[in-house]
Design a protein around this motif. Structure first.
Motif, PDB file in Angstrom:
ATOM      1  N   UNK A  15       0.831  -1.143  -0.071  1.00 10.92           N
ATOM      2  CA  UNK A  15      -0.184   0.107   0.014  1.00 10.92           C
ATOM      3  C   UNK A  15       1.049   1.152  -0.119  1.00 10.92           C
ATOM      4  N   UNK A  16       1.890   1.341   0.686  1.00 13.25           N
ATOM      5  CA  UNK A  16       3.006   2.466   0.768  1.00 13.25           C
ATOM      6  C   UNK A  16       3.435   2.588  -0.657  1.00 13.25           C
ATOM      7  N   UNK A  17       3.936   1.478  -1.557  1.00 10.47           N
ATOM      8  CA  UNK A  17       4.263   1.630  -2.671  1.00 10.47           C
ATOM      9  C   UNK A  17       3.288   2.311  -3.870  1.00 10.47           C
ATOM     10  N   UNK A  18       2.155   1.843  -3.347  1.00  6.94           N
ATOM     11  CA  UNK A  18       1.086   2.316  -4.301  1.00  6.94           C
ATOM     12  C   UNK A  18       0.876   3.666  -4.124  1.00  6.94           C
ATOM     13  N   UNK A  19       0.972   4.102  -2.957  1.00  9.83           N
ATOM     14  CA  UNK A  19       0.620   5.511  -2.258  1.00  9.83           C
ATOM     15  C   UNK A  19       1.807   6.418  -3.326  1.00  9.83           C
ATOM     16  N   UNK A  20       2.959   5.913  -2.987  1.00 13.12           N
ATOM     17  CA  UNK A  20       4.307   6.766  -3.405  1.00 13.12           C
ATOM     18  C   UNK A  20       3.934   6.883  -4.870  1.00 13.12           C
ATOM     19  N   UNK A  21       3.817   5.802  -5.633  1.00 13.09           N
ATOM     20  CA  UNK A  21       3.668   5.800  -7.116  1.00 13.09           C
ATOM     21  C   UNK A  21       2.588   7.001  -7.531  1.00 13.09           C
ATOM     22  N   UNK A  22       1.251   6.699  -6.901  1.00 12.19           N
ATOM     23  CA  UNK A  22       0.372   7.520  -7.384  1.00 12.19           C
ATOM     24  C   UNK A  22       0.602   8.909  -7.051  1.00 12.19           C
ATOM     25  N   UNK A  23       1.513   9.062  -5.902  1.00 15.63           N
ATOM     26  CA  UNK A  23       1.476  10.770  -5.621  1.00 15.63           C
ATOM     27  C   UNK A  23       2.345  11.507  -6.527  1.00 15.63           C
ATOM     28  N   UNK A  24       3.500  10.693  -7.012  1.00 15.67           N
ATOM     29  CA  UNK A  24       4.507  11.339  -7.770  1.00 15.67           C
ATOM     30  C   UNK A  24       3.864  11.485  -9.349  1.00 15.67           C
ATOM     31  N   UNK A  25       2.875  10.565  -9.626  1.00 14.15           N
ATOM     32  CA  UNK A  25       2.266  10.406 -10.991  1.00 14.15           C
ATOM     33  C   UNK A  25       1.073  11.545 -10.943  1.00 14.15           C
ATOM     34  N   UNK A  26       0.713  11.903  -9.977  1.00 13.02           N
ATOM     35  CA  UNK A  26      -0.705  12.828  -9.693  1.00 13.02           C
ATOM     36  C   UNK A  26      -0.210  14.392  -9.856  1.00 13.02           C
ATOM     37  N   UNK A  27       0.705  14.501  -9.463  1.00  9.70           N
ATOM     38  CA  UNK A  27       1.288  16.109  -9.205  1.00  9.70           C
ATOM     39  C   UNK A  27       2.502  16.247  -9.130  1.00  9.70           C
ATOM     40  N   UNK A  28       3.144  17.424  -9.056  1.00  4.36           N
ATOM     41  CA  UNK A  28       4.546  17.655  -9.288  1.00  4.36           C
ATOM     42  C   UNK A  28       5.108  17.760  -7.805  1.00  4.36           C
ATOM     43  N   UNK A  29       5.292  16.589  -7.138  1.00  3.31           N
ATOM     44  CA  UNK A  29       5.993  16.676  -5.869  1.00  3.31           C
ATOM     45  C   UNK A  29       7.161  15.563  -5.925  1.00  3.31           C
ATOM     46  N   UNK A  30       8.051  15.654  -4.927  1.00  2.00           N
ATOM     47  CA  UNK A  30       9.193  14.912  -4.653  1.00  2.00           C
ATOM     48  C   UNK A  30       9.011  14.132  -3.442  1.00  2.00           C
ATOM     49  N   UNK A  31       9.419  12.822  -3.575  1.00  3.16           N
ATOM     50  CA  UNK A  31       9.449  12.108  -2.433  1.00  3.16           C
ATOM     51  C   UNK A  31      10.694  12.443  -1.656  1.00  3.16           C
ATOM     52  N   UNK A  32      10.615  12.863  -0.242  1.00  4.88           N
ATOM     53  CA  UNK A  32      11.862  13.302   0.253  1.00  4.88           C
ATOM     54  C   UNK A  32      12.127  12.190   1.434  1.00  4.88           C
ATOM     55  N   UNK A  33      11.205  11.165   1.848  1.00  4.28           N
ATOM     56  CA  UNK A  33      11.515  10.337   2.897  1.00  4.28           C
ATOM     57  C   UNK A  33      10.447   9.146   2.781  1.00  4.28           C
ATOM     58  N   UNK A  34      11.078   7.970   2.920  1.00 10.96           N
ATOM     59  CA  UNK A  34      10.105   6.835   3.078  1.00 10.96           C
ATOM     60  C   UNK A  34      10.973   5.657   3.740  1.00 10.96           C
ATOM     61  N   UNK A  41       3.815  -0.785   9.602  1.00 14.41           N
ATOM     62  CA  UNK A  41       3.493   0.331   9.166  1.00 14.41           C
ATOM     63  C   UNK A  41       4.632   1.006   8.296  1.00 14.41           C
ATOM     64  N   UNK A  42       4.285   1.756   7.428  1.00 19.56           N
ATOM     65  CA  UNK A  42       5.202   2.336   6.594  1.00 19.56           C
ATOM     66  C   UNK A  42       4.733   3.725   6.331  1.00 19.56           C
ATOM     67  N   UNK A  43       5.673   4.772   6.019  1.00 15.80           N
ATOM     68  CA  UNK A  43       5.302   6.124   5.829  1.00 15.80           C
ATOM     69  C   UNK A  43       6.460   6.830   4.714  1.00 15.80           C
ATOM     70  N   UNK A  44       5.511   7.584   3.921  1.00 17.35           N
ATOM     71  CA  UNK A  44       6.287   8.348   2.854  1.00 17.35           C
ATOM     72  C   UNK A  44       5.974   9.953   3.185  1.00 17.35           C
ATOM     73  N   UNK A  45       6.932  10.861   2.970  1.00 17.68           N
ATOM     74  CA  UNK A  45       6.778  12.175   2.994  1.00 17.68           C
ATOM     75  C   UNK A  45       6.953  12.695   1.638  1.00 17.68           C
ATOM     76  N   UNK A  46       6.385  13.718   0.993  1.00 15.36           N
ATOM     77  CA  UNK A  46       6.537  14.505  -0.178  1.00 15.36           C
ATOM     78  C   UNK A  46       6.671  15.783   0.053  1.00 15.36           C
ATOM     79  N   UNK A  47       7.253  16.510  -0.985  1.00 13.71           N
ATOM     80  CA  UNK A  47       7.282  17.967  -0.775  1.00 13.71           C
ATOM     81  C   UNK A  47       6.806  18.853  -1.979  1.00 13.71           C
ATOM     82  N   UNK A  48       6.465  19.904  -2.088  1.00 11.79           N
ATOM     83  CA  UNK A  48       6.103  20.560  -3.385  1.00 11.79           C
ATOM     84  C   UNK A  48       5.222  21.734  -2.921  1.00 11.79           C
ATOM     85  N   UNK A  49       4.636  22.274  -3.932  1.00  7.14           N
ATOM     86  CA  UNK A  49       3.682  23.499  -3.804  1.00  7.14           C
ATOM     87  C   UNK A  49       2.554  22.807  -3.195  1.00  7.14           C
TER      88      UNK A  49
END
Length: 101
Positions: A15-34, A41-49
């Motif tokens: 589920x975290x893999x699907x989350x990270x994949x969908x996030x970077x494909x849906x908007x102009x964001x950068x994964x900064x932590x996973x 439990x897993x977590x992913x952090x993104x940054x962007x506008x």
């Protein structure tokens, strides 16, 4: 430009893999932590506008919930985090992530 940090925590790696994949494909964001949080439990952090992070997080949550057994534990967006928070937590853009900004 106002910058934001978005975090999603899920149960299970698929589920975290699907989350990270969908996030970077849906908007102009950068994964900064996973990483692993605890007890599967897993977590992913993104940054962007701010608007991009919000759109990406919505797509990531939807993707995680569509994974068999996927469960979103929590999610949060911090618009315009202060520099002291960014310098203490692992939320900086890294050399590896910079080309994708």
């Amino acid at each position: 430009m106002p910058d934001a940090v978005g975090v999603v925590e899920t149960l299970g790696f698929p589920s975290i893999l699907a989350t990270a994949d969908a996030m970077v494909k849906a908007a102009a964001v950068t994964v900064v932590y996973c990483d692993k949080a605890e007890s599967g439990r897993f977590l992913v952090a993104i940054r962007g506008h701010v608007a991009e992070v919000k759109r990406a997080q919505e797509a990531g949550i939807e993707a995680a919930e569509n994974v068999y057994g996927g469960e979103v534990i929590t999610h949060y967006i911090v618009p315009n985090p202060p520099q002291n928070v960014v310098s203490v937590l692992p939320l900086e853009y890294t050399e590896q992530a910079d080309p994708f900004r």
